[in-house]
Design an enzyme around this catalytic site. Structure first.
Site, PDB file in Angstrom:
ATOM      1  N   SER A   1       0.955  -1.289  -0.139  1.00 51.97           N
ATOM      2  CA  SER A   1      -0.317  -0.399  -0.292  1.00 51.97           C
ATOM      3  C   SER A   1       1.016   0.558  -0.414  1.00 51.97           C
ATOM      4  CB  SER A   1      -0.582   0.180   1.800  1.00 51.97           C
ATOM      5  OG  SER A   1      -1.695   1.117   1.652  1.00 51.97           O
TER       6      SER A   1
ATOM      7  N   TYR B   1      -2.121  -1.235  10.717  1.00 53.74           N
ATOM      8  CA  TYR B   1      -1.973  -2.268   8.722  1.00 53.74           C
ATOM      9  C   TYR B   1      -1.132  -1.493   8.193  1.00 53.74           C
ATOM     10  CZ  TYR B   1      -4.235  -1.540   4.677  1.00 53.74           C
ATOM     11  OH  TYR B   1      -4.019  -1.606   2.669  1.00 53.74           O
TER      12      TYR B   1
END
Length: 253
Positions: A138, A151
């Protein structure tokens, strides 16, 4: 990577980016196997894409990974591409108490899952004339979203692991590519159709084109500023980004 004549496993392949990649590779004539926990959703995707295969897998379970790897290497001996895509993105509070179960589930799914999955299959992949491992990280690996601190940290860790693994596999037939998506309009949190989120179809189209180029990192153009942020002054963009999100929250309902 070569986009055709592959046998591809995609974890988390029944929804979102995973399903988008699965259908794109399926349309190119590859043998595609999607993996996930929800059998009903797996069945829905394979029924919508005749010829696509599915396998039940809990990426957070070491035992489930070992069972799946044994089945995959037995039933799909030409398996030569692993796409570590499965992930979860719960919100947390790094300034307060973080729920233990949520923290462990996030680390187990997003970081330990890809490491275990690759470990279980890398011996098989090295026996193929050509093979590819793709880790889906990401842009939050580079510019963390403070409201999803765990995360973001797992994605930064997976990026680091990918760099090491690419080096260690340098003299084998296995190549490493990394996809670092921006905010894409999927159900990872909730599919809100927020105009700030990149449409899934556009993301898949640009990502497939970049994968074909053999780029080590696949970062769509809109995400490049975040990817290029690392450096001694990286805190400025991190603070600016998070202040903006705090003032313009991501819808969660």
């Amino acid at each position: 990577m070569q986009l055709t004549d592959n046998t591809i496993l995609i974890t988390g392949g029944a929804s979102g980016i995973g399903r988008g990649l699965a259908e794109a590779f399926h349309k190119l004539g590859n043998t595609v196997i999607i993996a996930g926990r929800r059998k009903a959703l797996l069945d829905e995707v394979t029924q919508a894409n005749p010829g696509m295969h599915a396998i039940e897998l809990d990426i957070a379970s070491a035992a489930s990974i070992q069972r799946a790897a044994a089945q995959l290497t037995r039933d799909f001996p030409k398996l030569n591409v692993l796409i570590n895509n499965a992930g979860i993105m719960p919100f947390d509070d790094a300034a307060g108490e973080i729920d233990e179960d949520t923290m462990l589930a996030t680390v187990g799914t997003n970081l330990l899952g890809p490491i275990r999955m690759t470990s279980a299959l890398v011996g098989h992949l090295k026996q193929q004339p050509r093979a590819t491992i793709i880790n889906n990280t990401s842009v939050l690996a580079y510019v963390p979203l403070a409201a999803t601190a765990v995360y973001s940290a797992t994605k930064a860790a997976l990026h680091s692991y990918t760099l090491s693994q690419r080096f260690m596999l340098r003299d084998t037939s296995v190549r490493l590519q990394e996809i670092a998506p921006p905010w894409v309009n999927t159900d990872l949190i909730v599919k809100s159709d927020d105009p700030r989120a990149m449409p899934l179809a556009a993301f898949i189209e640009q990502t497939m084109a970049a994968l074909a180029s053999d780029k080590e990192e696949v970062v769509v153009e809109s995400a490049l500023p975040m990817r290029n942020n690392a450096g001694p002054n990286e805190h400025a963009l991190v603070n600016e980004f998070n202040a903006y999100i705090a003032a313009n929250p991501i819808p969660v309902q």
